[in-house]
Design an enzyme around this catalytic site. Structure first.
Site, PDB file in Angstrom:
ATOM      1  N   LYS A 172       0.857  -1.173   0.000  1.00  0.00           N
ATOM      2  CA  LYS A 172       0.000   0.000   0.000  1.00  0.00           C
ATOM      3  C   LYS A 172       0.904   1.239   0.000  1.00  0.00           C
ATOM      4  O   LYS A 172       1.922   1.270   0.713  1.00  0.00           O
ATOM      5  CB  LYS A 172      -0.897   0.007   1.247  1.00  0.00           C
ATOM      6  CG  LYS A 172      -1.909  -1.134   1.264  1.00  0.00           C
ATOM      7  CD  LYS A 172      -2.969  -0.968   0.197  1.00  0.00           C
ATOM      8  CE  LYS A 172      -4.023  -2.066   0.288  1.00  0.00           C
ATOM      9  NZ  LYS A 172      -5.083  -1.897  -0.723  1.00  0.00           N
ATOM     10  N   ASP A 198      -0.360  -0.305  -4.470  1.00  0.00           N
ATOM     11  CA  ASP A 198      -1.784   0.058  -4.533  1.00  0.00           C
ATOM     12  C   ASP A 198      -1.975   1.368  -3.784  1.00  0.00           C
ATOM     13  O   ASP A 198      -1.678   1.457  -2.585  1.00  0.00           O
ATOM     14  CB  ASP A 198      -2.622  -1.053  -3.880  1.00  0.00           C
ATOM     15  CG  ASP A 198      -4.113  -0.763  -3.927  1.00  0.00           C
ATOM     16  OD1 ASP A 198      -4.518   0.237  -4.555  1.00  0.00           O
ATOM     17  OD2 ASP A 198      -4.876  -1.552  -3.330  1.00  0.00           O
ATOM     18  N   GLU A 223      -1.680   0.078  -8.805  1.00  0.00           N
ATOM     19  CA  GLU A 223      -3.134  -0.116  -8.718  1.00  0.00           C
ATOM     20  C   GLU A 223      -3.822   1.164  -8.260  1.00  0.00           C
ATOM     21  O   GLU A 223      -3.411   1.782  -7.288  1.00  0.00           O
ATOM     22  CB  GLU A 223      -3.401  -1.261  -7.731  1.00  0.00           C
ATOM     23  CG  GLU A 223      -4.868  -1.622  -7.563  1.00  0.00           C
ATOM     24  CD  GLU A 223      -5.051  -2.850  -6.682  1.00  0.00           C
ATOM     25  OE1 GLU A 223      -4.211  -3.770  -6.735  1.00  0.00           O
ATOM     26  OE2 GLU A 223      -6.027  -2.885  -5.917  1.00  0.00           O
ATOM     27  N   LYS A 272     -12.753  -8.425  -7.922  1.00  0.00           N
ATOM     28  CA  LYS A 272     -13.242  -8.888  -6.626  1.00  0.00           C
ATOM     29  C   LYS A 272     -14.720  -9.205  -6.809  1.00  0.00           C
ATOM     30  O   LYS A 272     -15.521  -8.283  -7.022  1.00  0.00           O
ATOM     31  CB  LYS A 272     -13.060  -7.799  -5.573  1.00  0.00           C
ATOM     32  CG  LYS A 272     -11.596  -7.402  -5.367  1.00  0.00           C
ATOM     33  CD  LYS A 272     -11.458  -6.228  -4.421  1.00  0.00           C
ATOM     34  CE  LYS A 272      -9.987  -5.926  -4.162  1.00  0.00           C
ATOM     35  NZ  LYS A 272      -9.798  -4.701  -3.355  1.00  0.00           N
TER      36      LYS A 272
HETATM   37 MG    MG Z   1      -6.895  -2.093  -4.217  1.00  0.00          MG
END
Ligand code: MG
Length: 382
Positions: A172, A198, A223, A272
């Site tokens: 992240k 991300d 991302e 997802k």
């Molecule tokens: Mg993500």
């Protein structure tokens, strides 16, 4: 499917809200999570079968606008009345009905729709992965590592994950915790380590020098650098950078993948199922990505082992060419809600359950009942 199978005929839906304590807090540019509130959907059919689904919505509208309380209300007020007492030929028919009548609420719809896939697999006596068209016996697993307090702690966690066998590392990032954090790490673990970042949409269209600098780090992808609404910046960064741009929050339907391709806002899809209304829509996205050579992988939403079962089954399809966020149970939970717990071998593989009908995991119903903070039962007599 053939006509010889019983239709999906749901007579009762039970919603349970449970708190699950993470073994370590998971921090991103948009949220900090140490207790994961999880909304579980249990359906019972006319023949006494039970199947489960998990809603991936979070408590607050920072990842996406749909929250867990909104999803719960949508299930109670609008989704349950559309399916209770009705007969559906297959889960795709459930998905179609929900999408026809309800705009949005993808996470709420997905929780119910995925439970219907489990039920349908039980009715037909086949593993869920087989019913979906899965072709793999194991799926490659990557890990998502949240923002850390120091670069040293981050480096230790990344090395630990590589030692455990994870096939891809996702970190992240956010403005101020990006390229200066990544450079020494890449130097330490090597340019060949499969690494991606991300941003959860945390960059601004006016200030993204750090993203340009990341181009030299040989990342597999970046991302969701900008929010879904910032289409212009996504298109621009996708044009300017050599590094591939992957979309997550932007992808809520097949239509949004089509838009990604037409507007050039990204070139990889993080799929997802819990965010696109369920597995029927996921299959359509999988097929579309295959037709247009768009790389695809399965993301995670801090699911319990119940939600994980759907992601692993989906990731066993041939179009999933990049390791997914399919960590084993112990990555997140001291004790999972399913048996057997999800495990990963030393080469980063998670086995796809192919022995039994349905999802292949048993639900720890006693424990769930003991953990339940809020419960509602919906049926035709209510
Ligand atoms: Mg993500």
């Amino acid at each position: 499917m053939t006509d010889s199978f019983a239709p999906i005929h749901i007579v009762e839906i039970t919603l349970r809200l449970i708190p699950m304590e993470l073994v370590e807090s998971f921090d991103t540019a948009s949220s900090e999570t140490s207790i994961r509130a999880i909304l579980l959907v249990e359906i019972a059919d006319i023949d006494g079968r039970h199947a489960w689904g998990e809603c991936v919505a979070f408590e607050t509208p920072d990842y996406m606008s749909e929250t867990i309380n909104m999803a719960e209300m949508a299930l109670q007020k609008w989704i349950a009345p559309l399916v209770l007492g009705q007969s559906f030929y297959d889960p795709a028919a459930v998905s179609k009905t929900l999408d026809q009548h309800i705009d949005g609420c993808e996470m709420a719809k997905a929780a119910l729709e995925m439970a219907c896939w489990d039920l349908s697999a039980q009715i037909q006596g086949v593993p869920l992965a087989t019913l979906l068209g899965g072709t793999r016996e194991t799926v490659e697993t990557g890990i998502a590592i949240g923002l850390q307090n120091s670069d040293e702690v981050l480096a230790e966690k990344v090395q630990g994950a590589l030692d455990e066998g994870y096939q891809r590392i996702k970190l992240k990032v956010q403005p101020g915790r990006d390229v200066e954090m990544l450079k020494p790490l890449v130097e330490r673990i090597g340019m060949d380590t499969p690494l991606m970042v991300d941003a959860n949409g945390s960059y601004s269209g006016h200030s993204w020098d750090a993203l340009v600098e990341m181009d030299s780090l040989n990342l597999i992808m970046i991302e969701q650098p900008f929010r879904p609404k910032d289409v212009e910046s996504l298109t621009r960064v996708n044009e300017v950078l050599n590094t591939s741009i992957c979309l997550d929050e932007s992808i809520t339907s097949l239509g949004s993948v089509e838009s990604m391709r037409k507007l050039h806002t990204g070139s990889i899809v993080n799929l997802k199922p819990g965010r696109v209304g369920g597995l029927t829509n996921s299959l359509a996205i999988h097929d579309y990505c295959g037709q247009h050579s768009i790389p695809l992988w399965c993301g995670g939403m801090l699911e319990s082992g119940i939600g994980r079962a759907f992601n692993v089954a989906l990731a066993s399809l041939p179009g999933f060419t990049i390791p997914g966020d399919l960590s084993p149970s112990k990555r997140y939970w001291a004790k999972d809600l399913v048996w057997p717990e999800w495990e990963m071998d030393s080469s980063g593989q998670v086995a796809v359950p192919l022995e039994n009908a349905g999802t292949g995991v048993e639900i720890d119903t006693e424990r769930i009942e003991a953990m339940t903070l809020r419960k509602s039962t919906l049926n035709l007599t209510r």
